[in-house]
Design an enzyme around this catalytic site. Structure first.
Site, PDB file in Angstrom:
ATOM      1  N   HIS A  83      57.410  43.676  50.875  1.00  0.00           N
ATOM      2  CA  HIS A  83      58.685  44.264  50.456  1.00  0.00           C
ATOM      3  C   HIS A  83      59.419  44.798  51.676  1.00  0.00           C
ATOM      4  O   HIS A  83      58.825  45.444  52.527  1.00  0.00           O
ATOM      5  CB  HIS A  83      58.399  45.400  49.463  1.00  0.00           C
ATOM      6  CG  HIS A  83      59.579  45.785  48.648  1.00  0.00           C
ATOM      7  ND1 HIS A  83      60.668  46.426  49.179  1.00  0.00           N
ATOM      8  CD2 HIS A  83      59.850  45.609  47.333  1.00  0.00           C
ATOM      9  CE1 HIS A  83      61.561  46.633  48.219  1.00  0.00           C
ATOM     10  NE2 HIS A  83      61.087  46.147  47.087  1.00  0.00           N
ATOM     11  N   GLY A 164      70.668  63.348  61.873  1.00  0.00           N
ATOM     12  CA  GLY A 164      69.776  62.977  62.962  1.00  0.00           C
ATOM     13  C   GLY A 164      70.459  62.136  64.030  1.00  0.00           C
ATOM     14  O   GLY A 164      71.617  61.737  63.873  1.00  0.00           O
ATOM     15  N   HIS A 169      62.145  57.792  64.063  1.00  0.00           N
ATOM     16  CA  HIS A 169      60.906  58.573  64.174  1.00  0.00           C
ATOM     17  C   HIS A 169      59.822  57.604  64.632  1.00  0.00           C
ATOM     18  O   HIS A 169      59.736  56.495  64.115  1.00  0.00           O
ATOM     19  CB  HIS A 169      60.565  59.180  62.810  1.00  0.00           C
ATOM     20  CG  HIS A 169      59.365  60.069  62.832  1.00  0.00           C
ATOM     21  ND1 HIS A 169      58.084  59.580  62.901  1.00  0.00           N
ATOM     22  CD2 HIS A 169      59.252  61.420  62.807  1.00  0.00           C
ATOM     23  CE1 HIS A 169      57.232  60.596  62.912  1.00  0.00           C
ATOM     24  NE2 HIS A 169      57.918  61.723  62.854  1.00  0.00           N
ATOM     25  N   GLY A 173      59.792  55.910  61.143  1.00  0.00           N
ATOM     26  CA  GLY A 173      61.016  55.121  61.080  1.00  0.00           C
ATOM     27  C   GLY A 173      62.205  55.914  60.614  1.00  0.00           C
ATOM     28  O   GLY A 173      62.544  56.949  61.196  1.00  0.00           O
TER      29      GLY A 173
END
Lengths: 299, 299
Positions: A83, A164, A169, A173
């Site tokens: 997915h 952000g 990250h 992510g």
């Protein structure tokens, strides 16, 4: 008395390690005014879908806690699954269920986005009703390139996160958060292992390639059953009914000599969507939800 | 707090005169703890079916009042209609819905039967779960010979009413009262005006002539539409589902070159019965009522 209820269906990128799955799900257990309705882990997707309902702030707080847990135990650099996904906590849709407006749910998602970035330093994209730009409405567009393409994507100023910096990250992510209408996650299994056929069927029915207005669709292999699956989101079942998706897949599959062998609903489904299916197949005349016993008991 | 709820579906032999219909239905309006859910008058049947729910005693009292009204305005000596009937108030089934046992509902029907005979002098037969003899369980057996055959029937000592003497009411005939499980009144319309074909189909599917255990069925003409109808009672939908009745009628009709053009539910239907239909036609795997959003909100 405030009886507002929202639903949240956070999707986490872990569908195989039962211990990790339980750790994430635990964030939703024994919380006042939050009810854990369902969770389903899919090995092929390597993905966990949790469904909760409850009071808006309490649901938001539980999701916030679960994001902290998932961030610490999922490393996207090691994640593989069928997915598409952009992060350890891939997407958190919030849905108004009762006595709350879409606008208030949008506000709730923005609060959550801000808090998530402040505390966990994960970049947040807002989507659907919460989107700040038209091109961020669609989850698929945000997810394009997936986790592996995030560094490249974030170099583009157009893709500055809503909360952000332009930096993913390192293990989690990014995360997509937003308010949306109730959708039905609906998958149809086909008696073929030929993913190309299934992709053609998915394309034939989905909006993005000329199909039904409220169908999003893709194709997935289920190797252990030697079958494939048309995986769908029905984004407005009041306009594109489940039976229509089902019959459309059936007649598209026919040209390949392929048949439907079953289907499944992932997560929750509004009663009305299934009643509509029954009503179609029985050719019910003069039917309304008022004729359902339970509808009258609920008033 | 007593939250017991029963349903009652009294059937009156008047489906054409709107003024009389309203007079009867008024007995169920503005009654404390009684909710009028639905009423449907059918011209061909010349019959009115009312559905109410509420607290047991309050429902009983409203039904008692409606019987008094119907007795005064319906004259069975002038009544013609396609549906079998034995009196002005043909049948009053009571169904336990919530927090009440079948035994308690049986008691309630016996109280009503006694009161009806005491005040209105209409002979009362108890049927289904309230029946005092096995051969009175089945409504069709009690109704055999209909209103016109009542004098003859009541000469037979075997047919002494459960309340009252062996003598019909001169204009209201007799009344059948009893407790039973929830049933679904379900009719399927066929594109033929040939009632013989439709009767053959009804016989093929019903229990009494070798068909499904929980299907009662007959045939009716709908002259203004030039069609006919298989009219059914599904007496236990958990064992004989609606889709099964539908598919059985479809394949029986096929040998006559006849097709289903639609169907209808008369009165109320439990949600589960329709969900089961949707589940069958979509081939749903791993489905349960828990996946329905509303089921979770009701708890």
């Amino acid at each position: 008395m405030n009886m507002s209820i929202v639903e949240c269906v956070p999707n986490f990128s872990e569908g195989r390690d039962l211990e990790k799955i339980e750790k994430i799900v635990n964030a939703f257990r024994n919380k006042k005014d939050v009810k854990l309705l369902n969770y389903e882990a899919d090995e092929n997707y390597n993905r966990l879908v949790v469904t909760i309902i409850g009071k808006p702030q309490e649901v938001k707080n539980a999701v916030f806690e679960s994001i902290g847990v998932a961030k610490d135990i999922i490393n996207m650099n090691e994640h593989k699954g069928q997915h598409p996904r952009v992060g350890a906590i891939d997407v958190c849709p919030f849905i108004p269920i009762r006595d709350i407006s879409m606008e208030d749910v949008v506000e709730l998602t923005k609060e959550l986005g801000r808090e998530v970035n402040d505390k966990y330093k994960i970049p947040v994209f807002l989507y659907e009703e919460s989107a700040t730009k038209e091109e961020r409405r669609n989850l698929a567009t945000i997810r394009q390139g997936e986790y592996e393409g995030l560094d490249e994507k974030l170099k583009n100023y157009e893709w500055k996160p809503d909360f952000g910096e332009n930096k993913k990250h390192p293990t989690a992510g990014a995360i997509v958060i937003g308010a949306r209408k109730a959708l039905i996650a609906y998958n149809i299994n086909l008696d073929t292992d030929n993913i190309e056929i299934t992709s053609k069927i998915a394309k034939a029915i989905r909006y993005s390639s000329g199909g039904y207005r409220y169908i999003k669709a893709g194709s997935v292999e289920i190797p252990e059953k030697k079958i494939t699956q048309v995986t769908m989101n029905l984004t407005d079942y009041t306009h594109t009914s489940m039976y229509r998706a089902f019959e459309a897949v059936k007649f598209e599959a026919k040209r390949f000599g392929v048949n439907i062998i079953g289907s499944e609903i992932v997560g929750l489904c509004p009663m009305e969507a299934l009643i509509d299916v029954a009503s179609y197949y029985l050719g019910l005349e003069g039917f309304s939800l008022k004729k359902i016993l339970e509808t009258n008991l609920m008033e």
